[in-house]
Each structure stands twice: as structure tokens, then as C-alpha cells.
Design a protein around this motif. Sequence first.
Motif, PDB file in Angstrom:
ATOM      1  N   TRP A  94       0.837  -1.192   0.000  1.00 14.78           N
ATOM      2  CA  TRP A  94       0.000   0.000   0.000  1.00 14.78           C
ATOM      3  C   TRP A  94       0.876   1.247   0.000  1.00 14.78           C
ATOM      4  O   TRP A  94       2.100   1.165   0.042  1.00 14.78           O
ATOM      5  N   ALA A  95       0.236   2.405  -0.020  1.00 12.11           N
ATOM      6  CA  ALA A  95       0.914   3.692   0.116  1.00 12.11           C
ATOM      7  C   ALA A  95      -0.051   4.673   0.773  1.00 12.11           C
ATOM      8  O   ALA A  95      -1.268   4.544   0.635  1.00 12.11           O
ATOM      9  N   SER A  96       0.499   5.655   1.465  1.00 10.05           N
ATOM     10  CA  SER A  96      -0.343   6.602   2.206  1.00 10.05           C
ATOM     11  C   SER A  96      -1.175   7.497   1.290  1.00 10.05           C
ATOM     12  O   SER A  96      -2.170   8.061   1.721  1.00 10.05           O
ATOM     13  N   TRP A  97      -0.808   7.618   0.026  1.00  6.67           N
ATOM     14  CA  TRP A  97      -1.527   8.464  -0.931  1.00  6.67           C
ATOM     15  C   TRP A  97      -2.554   7.687  -1.749  1.00  6.67           C
ATOM     16  O   TRP A  97      -3.254   8.254  -2.568  1.00  6.67           O
ATOM     17  N   CYS A  98      -2.663   6.387  -1.533  1.00  5.99           N
ATOM     18  CA  CYS A  98      -3.531   5.504  -2.332  1.00  5.99           C
ATOM     19  C   CYS A  98      -4.907   5.400  -1.672  1.00  5.99           C
ATOM     20  O   CYS A  98      -5.055   4.756  -0.620  1.00  5.99           O
ATOM     21  N   GLY A  99      -5.918   6.016  -2.277  1.00  8.06           N
ATOM     22  CA  GLY A  99      -7.275   6.009  -1.730  1.00  8.06           C
ATOM     23  C   GLY A  99      -7.835   4.624  -1.458  1.00  8.06           C
ATOM     24  O   GLY A  99      -8.324   4.358  -0.351  1.00  8.06           O
ATOM     25  N   PRO A 100      -7.807   3.688  -2.423  1.00  8.99           N
ATOM     26  CA  PRO A 100      -8.336   2.344  -2.157  1.00  8.99           C
ATOM     27  C   PRO A 100      -7.569   1.618  -1.049  1.00  8.99           C
ATOM     28  O   PRO A 100      -8.147   0.832  -0.309  1.00  8.99           O
ATOM     29  N   CYS A 101      -6.260   1.905  -0.933  1.00  9.26           N
ATOM     30  CA  CYS A 101      -5.455   1.290   0.141  1.00  9.26           C
ATOM     31  C   CYS A 101      -5.971   1.739   1.500  1.00  9.26           C
ATOM     32  O   CYS A 101      -6.154   0.938   2.419  1.00  9.26           O
ATOM     33  N   SER A 118      -2.116 -17.587  16.641  1.00  9.78           N
ATOM     34  CA  SER A 118      -1.961 -18.803  15.836  1.00  9.78           C
ATOM     35  C   SER A 118      -2.547 -18.688  14.430  1.00  9.78           C
ATOM     36  O   SER A 118      -2.390 -19.599  13.625  1.00  9.78           O
ATOM     37  N   GLY A 119      -3.196 -17.581  14.111  1.00  9.61           N
ATOM     38  CA  GLY A 119      -3.821 -17.429  12.803  1.00  9.61           C
ATOM     39  C   GLY A 119      -2.866 -16.869  11.768  1.00  9.61           C
ATOM     40  O   GLY A 119      -1.638 -16.906  11.916  1.00  9.61           O
ATOM     41  N   VAL A 120      -3.439 -16.321  10.713  1.00 13.16           N
ATOM     42  CA  VAL A 120      -2.668 -15.736   9.615  1.00 13.16           C
ATOM     43  C   VAL A 120      -2.004 -14.452  10.114  1.00 13.16           C
ATOM     44  O   VAL A 120      -2.648 -13.602  10.722  1.00 13.16           O
ATOM     45  N   GLN A 121      -0.718 -14.330   9.854  1.00 10.17           N
ATOM     46  CA  GLN A 121       0.006 -13.106  10.177  1.00 10.17           C
ATOM     47  C   GLN A 121      -0.291 -12.068   9.099  1.00 10.17           C
ATOM     48  O   GLN A 121      -0.476 -12.415   7.938  1.00 10.17           O
ATOM     49  N   VAL A 122      -0.305 -10.801   9.468  1.00 11.64           N
ATOM     50  CA  VAL A 122      -0.543  -9.723   8.514  1.00 11.64           C
ATOM     51  C   VAL A 122       0.633  -8.766   8.587  1.00 11.64           C
ATOM     52  O   VAL A 122       1.077  -8.375   9.670  1.00 11.64           O
ATOM     53  N   LEU A 123       1.143  -8.399   7.410  1.00 12.23           N
ATOM     54  CA  LEU A 123       2.233  -7.431   7.299  1.00 12.23           C
ATOM     55  C   LEU A 123       1.829  -6.394   6.270  1.00 12.23           C
ATOM     56  O   LEU A 123       1.473  -6.732   5.143  1.00 12.23           O
ATOM     57  N   GLY A 124       1.851  -5.134   6.656  1.00 15.06           N
ATOM     58  CA  GLY A 124       1.647  -4.055   5.702  1.00 15.06           C
ATOM     59  C   GLY A 124       2.989  -3.667   5.117  1.00 15.06           C
ATOM     60  O   GLY A 124       3.978  -3.563   5.846  1.00 15.06           O
ATOM     61  N   LEU A 125       3.046  -3.483   3.816  1.00 16.16           N
ATOM     62  CA  LEU A 125       4.287  -3.090   3.140  1.00 16.16           C
ATOM     63  C   LEU A 125       4.021  -1.779   2.414  1.00 16.16           C
ATOM     64  O   LEU A 125       3.361  -1.756   1.379  1.00 16.16           O
ATOM     65  N   ALA A 126       4.515  -0.689   2.979  1.00 15.83           N
ATOM     66  CA  ALA A 126       4.288   0.632   2.410  1.00 15.83           C
ATOM     67  C   ALA A 126       5.380   0.964   1.397  1.00 15.83           C
ATOM     68  O   ALA A 126       6.558   0.925   1.716  1.00 15.83           O
ATOM     69  N   LEU A 127       4.963   1.271   0.182  1.00 16.50           N
ATOM     70  CA  LEU A 127       5.884   1.775  -0.843  1.00 16.50           C
ATOM     71  C   LEU A 127       5.757   3.288  -0.798  1.00 16.50           C
ATOM     72  O   LEU A 127       4.979   3.892  -1.536  1.00 16.50           O
ATOM     73  N   ASP A 128       6.516   3.898   0.101  1.00 16.59           N
ATOM     74  CA  ASP A 128       6.259   5.289   0.442  1.00 16.59           C
ATOM     75  C   ASP A 128       7.462   5.859   1.193  1.00 16.59           C
ATOM     76  O   ASP A 128       8.405   5.133   1.531  1.00 16.59           O
ATOM     77  N   GLU A 129       7.376   7.123   1.503  1.00 12.83           N
ATOM     78  CA  GLU A 129       8.369   7.797   2.334  1.00 12.83           C
ATOM     79  C   GLU A 129       8.091   7.466   3.799  1.00 12.83           C
ATOM     80  O   GLU A 129       6.927   7.517   4.228  1.00 12.83           O
ATOM     81  N   PRO A 130       9.124   7.140   4.589  1.00 16.91           N
ATOM     82  CA  PRO A 130       8.893   6.772   5.993  1.00 16.91           C
ATOM     83  C   PRO A 130       8.095   7.815   6.779  1.00 16.91           C
ATOM     84  O   PRO A 130       7.178   7.454   7.525  1.00 16.91           O
ATOM     85  N   GLN A 131       8.409   9.096   6.617  1.00 11.17           N
ATOM     86  CA  GLN A 131       7.701  10.105   7.402  1.00 11.17           C
ATOM     87  C   GLN A 131       6.233  10.198   6.991  1.00 11.17           C
ATOM     88  O   GLN A 131       5.353  10.387   7.834  1.00 11.17           O
ATOM     89  N   ALA A 132       5.934  10.042   5.717  1.00  7.76           N
ATOM     90  CA  ALA A 132       4.544  10.060   5.263  1.00  7.76           C
ATOM     91  C   ALA A 132       3.770   8.897   5.880  1.00  7.76           C
ATOM     92  O   ALA A 132       2.607   9.051   6.271  1.00  7.76           O
ATOM     93  N   VAL A 133       4.410   7.746   5.996  1.00 10.29           N
ATOM     94  CA  VAL A 133       3.760   6.575   6.593  1.00 10.29           C
ATOM     95  C   VAL A 133       3.548   6.807   8.091  1.00 10.29           C
ATOM     96  O   VAL A 133       2.474   6.525   8.625  1.00 10.29           O
ATOM     97  N   ARG A 134       4.556   7.342   8.785  1.00 11.09           N
ATOM     98  CA  ARG A 134       4.400   7.630  10.219  1.00 11.09           C
ATOM     99  C   ARG A 134       3.249   8.614  10.455  1.00 11.09           C
ATOM    100  O   ARG A 134       2.431   8.421  11.354  1.00 11.09           O
ATOM    101  N   ASP A 135       3.214   9.672   9.662  1.00 10.10           N
ATOM    102  CA  ASP A 135       2.143  10.660   9.800  1.00 10.10           C
ATOM    103  C   ASP A 135       0.776  10.026   9.551  1.00 10.10           C
ATOM    104  O   ASP A 135      -0.177  10.274  10.287  1.00 10.10           O
ATOM    105  N   PHE A 136       0.692   9.190   8.541  1.00 16.36           N
ATOM    106  CA  PHE A 136      -0.562   8.515   8.218  1.00 16.36           C
ATOM    107  C   PHE A 136      -1.008   7.615   9.376  1.00 16.36           C
ATOM    108  O   PHE A 136      -2.173   7.622   9.771  1.00 16.36           O
ATOM    109  N   LEU A 137      -0.066   6.838   9.932  1.00  7.06           N
ATOM    110  CA  LEU A 137      -0.411   5.906  11.005  1.00  7.06           C
ATOM    111  C   LEU A 137      -0.757   6.612  12.312  1.00  7.06           C
ATOM    112  O   LEU A 137      -1.397   6.011  13.177  1.00  7.06           O
TER     113      LEU A 137
END
Length: 198
Positions: A94-101, A118-137
Amino acid sequence: MRVTPLRIVLAAAVAGALGIAASLALNGPGPLLGTEAGQRMLNDALVAATPTPEGVAVARRGETLPAIRLAALDGDPIQLPDDFAGRPLLVNVWASWCGPCIKEMPELDRYAREQGESGVQVLGLALDEPQAVRDFLQRIPVAYPIAIDAPGPADAGVRLGNPRGVLPYTVLVAADGRLLKQKIGPFEEGEIDGWAVP
């Protein structure tokens, strides 16, 4: 005129193709893309139409993921698939600028919280700038871990089998590291529960 089995098969194939074409013309690709077969066809078409950068190992359905080194948002190293071995893994690119994401993130968060230890692990992979992702989260927090990579022709999304870089993009990886499923586009509410079954 004599009717042969080959003519029957050809007539059936043409009728099927016309039916699919008519359905797509009337309804658009949405219903087809909502199926596993439609997702496979779309991914196969994108892979076939996009050259792989030289020297880049790309994940293929049914095969073990190539080793992918990433960084967590906090800078800690992450190694796919090894760091998640032993349990299925869902990786959402995903990316912080992606509306559907952004729209699907609450659904991913709900799913991740329900999986427990014990279930399915989930990992988000942001293709983005670190600071933009931090701000988004800060605005929209999630309970699952986030990795980060710079977008580009050989980014982690490409190596996970998404050569065109369409976002969001999700893969389901078996406990032994094999790529089981790929999904191009966002999850609708409740869809992930049935989709993420290893």
C-alpha cells in the motif's frame, strides 16, 4: 455438413468467449475480478505484459518467495519469508496516498486483530516515504506490523509478483513460504475472511 467433436468444442469456446465479452461489456470487469480465476487472469496478463528487470527475482504462484530484505518502519530488518515461517502470512502492499489502500486498512486491521497468536500473520508493506507513513499511522493506526520500501522498478511489490505496481496489492504466503494467492485491488468488507484461507 458433418459435425465433428472439434467443431463442437470450437463452437462452445466461441460461445463462451462471446458470453464473457458480453458480460464484461454490460457489467464491467468487477464481477470477474472478484473471483480467484479473474485475479489469476489479471495477474498473469500484467506479468506477461511487463518485462522483469534484469537480475530481479519475482515471486510466482506455487513457488517459494525469493528472499526479500525489508526494513520495519522503526528500522529493524525484516527478511521475507523467513521471519514469518511457520504460519501463513498475508502481505498487503500500500501507500499513504492511495485512496483504495486507505479504504481497506480498517478491514485489514480487523482481520489481523482476529487472528491472534496462531492465525494468519498480517504485514503491511508501504511503498512510500517513511515520514509520510508515520504521519498517516498517527491518524489511522493499525495493529499489524508495517514494513517500508522505496517505490521503483525492483521494489518489494514487484518482487512479490506485482510488476506494474498496482496498489493495493496483496499476497497470501503459506507457512512454508510458498506464494498461494495474489489480489490486485482492495478488499471489500468481509471479503478477506474467505480469501485468506491457506
